[in-house]
Design a protein around this motif. Structure first.
Motif, PDB file in Angstrom:
ATOM      1  N   PHE A 115      -6.845  -1.123  -0.065  1.00  0.00           N
ATOM      2  CA  PHE A 115      -6.441  -2.268   0.753  1.00  0.00           C
ATOM      3  C   PHE A 115      -6.237  -1.896   2.221  1.00  0.00           C
ATOM      4  O   PHE A 115      -5.721  -2.699   2.995  1.00  0.00           O
ATOM      5  CB  PHE A 115      -5.168  -2.918   0.187  1.00  0.00           C
ATOM      6  CG  PHE A 115      -5.428  -3.732  -1.044  1.00  0.00           C
ATOM      7  CD1 PHE A 115      -5.685  -5.089  -0.947  1.00  0.00           C
ATOM      8  CD2 PHE A 115      -5.454  -3.142  -2.298  1.00  0.00           C
ATOM      9  CE1 PHE A 115      -5.948  -5.844  -2.078  1.00  0.00           C
ATOM     10  CE2 PHE A 115      -5.722  -3.878  -3.430  1.00  0.00           C
ATOM     11  CZ  PHE A 115      -5.974  -5.240  -3.319  1.00  0.00           C
ATOM     12  N   THR A 116      -6.642  -0.699   2.613  1.00  0.00           N
ATOM     13  CA  THR A 116      -6.492  -0.299   4.018  1.00  0.00           C
ATOM     14  C   THR A 116      -7.498  -1.053   4.882  1.00  0.00           C
ATOM     15  O   THR A 116      -8.522  -1.539   4.391  1.00  0.00           O
ATOM     16  CB  THR A 116      -6.689   1.218   4.187  1.00  0.00           C
ATOM     17  OG1 THR A 116      -7.995   1.570   3.748  1.00  0.00           O
ATOM     18  CG2 THR A 116      -5.638   1.998   3.412  1.00  0.00           C
ATOM     19  N   GLY A 117      -7.169  -1.166   6.161  1.00  0.00           N
ATOM     20  CA  GLY A 117      -8.068  -1.816   7.109  1.00  0.00           C
ATOM     21  C   GLY A 117      -8.082  -3.332   7.046  1.00  0.00           C
ATOM     22  O   GLY A 117      -8.959  -3.972   7.615  1.00  0.00           O
ATOM     23  N   ARG A 118      -7.093  -3.929   6.399  1.00  0.00           N
ATOM     24  CA  ARG A 118      -7.037  -5.387   6.247  1.00  0.00           C
ATOM     25  C   ARG A 118      -5.864  -6.028   6.990  1.00  0.00           C
ATOM     26  O   ARG A 118      -5.580  -7.202   6.792  1.00  0.00           O
ATOM     27  CB  ARG A 118      -6.937  -5.761   4.767  1.00  0.00           C
ATOM     28  CG  ARG A 118      -8.102  -5.314   3.932  1.00  0.00           C
ATOM     29  CD  ARG A 118      -7.967  -5.883   2.546  1.00  0.00           C
ATOM     30  NE  ARG A 118      -8.945  -5.315   1.633  1.00  0.00           N
ATOM     31  CZ  ARG A 118      -9.118  -5.756   0.405  1.00  0.00           C
ATOM     32  NH1 ARG A 118      -8.369  -6.746  -0.058  1.00  0.00           N
ATOM     33  NH2 ARG A 118     -10.016  -5.194  -0.370  1.00  0.00           N
ATOM     34  N   GLY A 119      -5.137  -5.265   7.780  1.00  0.00           N
ATOM     35  CA  GLY A 119      -3.998  -5.813   8.512  1.00  0.00           C
ATOM     36  C   GLY A 119      -2.685  -5.721   7.765  1.00  0.00           C
ATOM     37  O   GLY A 119      -1.649  -6.189   8.259  1.00  0.00           O
ATOM     38  N   ILE A 120      -2.695  -5.114   6.584  1.00  0.00           N
ATOM     39  CA  ILE A 120      -1.471  -5.022   5.785  1.00  0.00           C
ATOM     40  C   ILE A 120      -0.468  -4.077   6.445  1.00  0.00           C
ATOM     41  O   ILE A 120       0.731  -4.362   6.500  1.00  0.00           O
ATOM     42  CB  ILE A 120      -1.809  -4.604   4.338  1.00  0.00           C
ATOM     43  CG1 ILE A 120      -2.622  -5.730   3.681  1.00  0.00           C
ATOM     44  CG2 ILE A 120      -0.550  -4.280   3.548  1.00  0.00           C
ATOM     45  CD1 ILE A 120      -3.273  -5.362   2.377  1.00  0.00           C
ATOM     46  N   GLY A 121      -0.950  -2.958   6.989  1.00  0.00           N
ATOM     47  CA  GLY A 121      -0.064  -2.042   7.710  1.00  0.00           C
ATOM     48  C   GLY A 121       0.587  -2.722   8.902  1.00  0.00           C
ATOM     49  O   GLY A 121       1.775  -2.538   9.163  1.00  0.00           O
ATOM     50  N   SER A 122      -0.180  -3.539   9.616  1.00  0.00           N
ATOM     51  CA  SER A 122       0.380  -4.274  10.763  1.00  0.00           C
ATOM     52  C   SER A 122       1.458  -5.252  10.305  1.00  0.00           C
ATOM     53  O   SER A 122       2.489  -5.394  10.968  1.00  0.00           O
ATOM     54  CB  SER A 122      -0.723  -5.022  11.511  1.00  0.00           C
ATOM     55  OG  SER A 122      -1.562  -4.122  12.192  1.00  0.00           O
ATOM     56  N   ALA A 123       1.230  -5.931   9.190  1.00  0.00           N
ATOM     57  CA  ALA A 123       2.223  -6.878   8.675  1.00  0.00           C
ATOM     58  C   ALA A 123       3.506  -6.147   8.276  1.00  0.00           C
ATOM     59  O   ALA A 123       4.618  -6.617   8.554  1.00  0.00           O
ATOM     60  CB  ALA A 123       1.652  -7.659   7.495  1.00  0.00           C
ATOM     61  N   LEU A 124       3.368  -4.989   7.640  1.00  0.00           N
ATOM     62  CA  LEU A 124       4.542  -4.197   7.274  1.00  0.00           C
ATOM     63  C   LEU A 124       5.289  -3.726   8.519  1.00  0.00           C
ATOM     64  O   LEU A 124       6.518  -3.831   8.593  1.00  0.00           O
ATOM     65  CB  LEU A 124       4.123  -2.985   6.427  1.00  0.00           C
ATOM     66  CG  LEU A 124       3.751  -3.276   4.981  1.00  0.00           C
ATOM     67  CD1 LEU A 124       2.994  -2.098   4.378  1.00  0.00           C
ATOM     68  CD2 LEU A 124       4.987  -3.610   4.148  1.00  0.00           C
ATOM     69  N   MET A 125       4.545  -3.214   9.508  1.00  0.00           N
ATOM     70  CA  MET A 125       5.191  -2.746  10.744  1.00  0.00           C
ATOM     71  C   MET A 125       5.893  -3.874  11.472  1.00  0.00           C
ATOM     72  O   MET A 125       7.000  -3.703  11.988  1.00  0.00           O
ATOM     73  CB  MET A 125       4.165  -2.088  11.667  1.00  0.00           C
ATOM     74  CG  MET A 125       3.804  -0.667  11.277  1.00  0.00           C
ATOM     75  SD  MET A 125       5.206   0.469  11.318  1.00  0.00           S
ATOM     76  CE  MET A 125       5.558   0.504  13.063  1.00  0.00           C
ATOM     77  N   GLU A 126       5.267  -5.036  11.533  1.00  0.00           N
ATOM     78  CA  GLU A 126       5.892  -6.180  12.197  1.00  0.00           C
ATOM     79  C   GLU A 126       7.230  -6.504  11.548  1.00  0.00           C
ATOM     80  O   GLU A 126       8.230  -6.733  12.230  1.00  0.00           O
ATOM     81  CB  GLU A 126       4.978  -7.399  12.159  1.00  0.00           C
ATOM     82  CG  GLU A 126       5.599  -8.602  12.826  1.00  0.00           C
ATOM     83  CD  GLU A 126       4.732  -9.855  12.765  1.00  0.00           C
ATOM     84  OE1 GLU A 126       5.261 -10.921  13.130  1.00  0.00           O
ATOM     85  OE2 GLU A 126       3.574  -9.774  12.348  1.00  0.00           O
ATOM     86  N   ALA A 127       7.263  -6.514  10.217  1.00  0.00           N
ATOM     87  CA  ALA A 127       8.503  -6.829   9.504  1.00  0.00           C
ATOM     88  C   ALA A 127       9.581  -5.777   9.742  1.00  0.00           C
ATOM     89  O   ALA A 127      10.751  -6.110   9.979  1.00  0.00           O
ATOM     90  CB  ALA A 127       8.220  -6.970   8.010  1.00  0.00           C
ATOM     91  N   ILE A 128       9.198  -4.509   9.711  1.00  0.00           N
ATOM     92  CA  ILE A 128      10.171  -3.428   9.899  1.00  0.00           C
ATOM     93  C   ILE A 128      10.702  -3.410  11.335  1.00  0.00           C
ATOM     94  O   ILE A 128      11.908  -3.280  11.566  1.00  0.00           O
ATOM     95  CB  ILE A 128       9.548  -2.066   9.506  1.00  0.00           C
ATOM     96  CG1 ILE A 128       9.356  -1.984   7.984  1.00  0.00           C
ATOM     97  CG2 ILE A 128      10.368  -0.900  10.025  1.00  0.00           C
ATOM     98  CD1 ILE A 128      10.637  -1.993   7.157  1.00  0.00           C
ATOM     99  N   VAL A 129       9.807  -3.551  12.308  1.00  0.00           N
ATOM    100  CA  VAL A 129      10.236  -3.542  13.710  1.00  0.00           C
ATOM    101  C   VAL A 129      11.116  -4.755  14.006  1.00  0.00           C
ATOM    102  O   VAL A 129      12.141  -4.645  14.683  1.00  0.00           O
ATOM    103  CB  VAL A 129       9.018  -3.463  14.658  1.00  0.00           C
ATOM    104  CG1 VAL A 129       9.410  -3.739  16.098  1.00  0.00           C
ATOM    105  CG2 VAL A 129       8.348  -2.094  14.548  1.00  0.00           C
ATOM    106  N   ASP A 130      10.742  -5.918  13.479  1.00  0.00           N
ATOM    107  CA  ASP A 130      11.565  -7.109  13.678  1.00  0.00           C
ATOM    108  C   ASP A 130      12.959  -6.920  13.065  1.00  0.00           C
ATOM    109  O   ASP A 130      13.968  -7.276  13.684  1.00  0.00           O
ATOM    110  CB  ASP A 130      10.893  -8.335  13.052  1.00  0.00           C
ATOM    111  CG  ASP A 130      11.777  -9.558  13.168  1.00  0.00           C
ATOM    112  OD1 ASP A 130      11.943 -10.076  14.292  1.00  0.00           O
ATOM    113  OD2 ASP A 130      12.329  -9.987  12.128  1.00  0.00           O
TER     114      ASP A 130
END
Length: 178
Positions: free
Chosen positions: A105-120
């Protein structure tokens, strides 16, 4: 970052990639154990091969209060996870993060979604001033993701970990909230 600070992190609406970020539950432990044992996921971490469900359960159940564990859920199953571990005492303004996405599932924006949630969560709910992490120097995709969220390389950790029969270097990276 999230537009509405009252949005509930425990059950966020799907991100652009269709993933939902929510709090990790005990019922996720088997699925999380399966993907953290995948070779690609493990390659970017300090985990040993063959982590058991019991080890994952123990880590989940012993997570101190004030720390955050989330999963990225797609089509009803966890496909990634992230953790924010807050320090205590004179480093109470600091937290470290760890995260990963299932190999397929890499390369689909999932890491960005996780980072957004953690940083927020760090910025708007825990008032964390400094977020820090370590990343292997050969993990270009992760480094690019972290830089996208404002992390900067602060140092090189030589022979940081032993992986696949050799010592590998890592960067220490941090994001300071202005």
């Amino acid at each position: 970052m999230l537009k509405n600070p009252e949005e509930n992190l425990l059950d966020r609406q799907p991100a652009a990639c269709g993933v939902t970020i929510r709090a990790m539950r005990a019922s996720d432990i088997e699925a999380v154990t399966a993907f953290i044992n995948l070779p690609g996921f493990r390659h970017g971490t300090l985990r040993l091969p063959f982590q058991t469900v019991e080890e994952t359960r123990q880590r989940f159940e012993s997570m101190p209060r004030g720390n955050v564990s989330v999963v990225a859920e797609l089509d009803g199953k966890p496909v990634g996870d992230a953790h924010l571990m807050r320090y205590q005492g004179r480093r109470g303004h600091v937290a470290s993060i760890g995260m990963g996405v299932r190999d397929d599932f890499t390369g689909r924006g999932i890491g960005s979604a996780l980072m957004e949630a953690i940083v927020d969560t760090a910025d708007n709910w825990l008032n964390i001033k400094r977020l820090e992490l370590t990343v292997y120097t050969d993990n270009a995709a992760a480094i690019a993701l972290y830089e996208k969220f404002g992390f900067e390389k602060e140092g090189l950790l030589k022979a940081f970990g032993f992986r696949a029969g050799e010592y590998v270097d890592a960067y220490t990276m941090a994001r300071i909230k202005s």
